[in-house]
Design an enzyme around this catalytic site. Structure first.
Site, PDB file in Angstrom:
ATOM      1  N   VAL A  48       0.843  -1.197   0.000  1.00  0.00           N
ATOM      2  CA  VAL A  48       0.000   0.000   0.000  1.00  0.00           C
ATOM      3  C   VAL A  48       0.879   1.249   0.000  1.00  0.00           C
ATOM      4  CG1 VAL A  48      -1.754   1.277   1.303  1.00  0.00           C
ATOM      5  CG2 VAL A  48      -1.736  -1.223   1.372  1.00  0.00           C
ATOM      6  N   CYS A  49       0.482   2.257  -0.768  1.00  0.00           N
ATOM      7  CA  CYS A  49       1.125   3.578  -0.700  1.00  0.00           C
ATOM      8  C   CYS A  49       0.036   4.626  -0.918  1.00  0.00           C
ATOM      9  CB  CYS A  49       2.278   3.711  -1.691  1.00  0.00           C
ATOM     10  SG  CYS A  49       1.782   3.815  -3.417  1.00  0.00           S
ATOM     11  N   ARG A  50       0.414   5.821  -1.327  1.00  0.00           N
ATOM     12  CA  ARG A  50      -0.575   6.887  -1.511  1.00  0.00           C
ATOM     13  C   ARG A  50      -1.431   6.656  -2.745  1.00  0.00           C
ATOM     14  NH1 ARG A  50      -1.653  11.760  -3.955  1.00  0.00           N
ATOM     15  NH2 ARG A  50       0.127  11.587  -5.345  1.00  0.00           N
ATOM     16  N   MET A  79      -3.919   4.658  -1.002  1.00  0.00           N
ATOM     17  CA  MET A  79      -4.793   5.253   0.005  1.00  0.00           C
ATOM     18  C   MET A  79      -5.765   6.262  -0.610  1.00  0.00           C
ATOM     19  SD  MET A  79      -4.299   3.768   2.862  1.00  0.00           S
ATOM     20  CE  MET A  79      -5.126   4.862   4.033  1.00  0.00           C
TER      21      MET A  79
END
Length: 99
Positions: free
Chosen positions: A62-64, A90
């Site tokens: 997961v990242c932005r 996200m």
């Protein structure tokens, strides 16, 4: 590279599935809000912390927005891990956020 949507991740969490989520954003980004129970390993440190992961487990990165987690997914795959990228990161996450 395998991908999973944020909605699919939320659905699995809602079903009570135990997921191995790894957030590869920087410390300040994670402190601003993250998926509950996520493991935090900044992308720049991931290759040095691979020994903390289990090749018998599956991981969701997961990242932005999905770009850094895509690179993280590729790094894990290149080292023999089963990993998927959470597409949209996200920005696409509509579930619970922990601060």
């Amino acid at each position: 590279m395998k991908e999973i949507t944020a909605n699919e991740v939320q659905h699995l969490i809602d079903q009570g599935k135990k997921l191995n989520l790894i957030d590869v954003r920087e410390v300040d980004e994670v402190q601003a809000g993250h998926i509950p129970d996520v493991m935090h390993i900044p992308l720049g440190l991931l290759e040095f912390r691979l020994h903390e992961l289990n090749k018998n487990e599956s991981y969701i990165m997961v990242c932005r927005s999905g770009a850094r987690s895509g690179r993280a997914t590729q790094l894990l795959e290149d080292n023999g891990f089963d990993a998927s990228n959470m597409a949209g990161g996200m920005l696409a996450w509509e579930g619970k956020v922990q601060i």
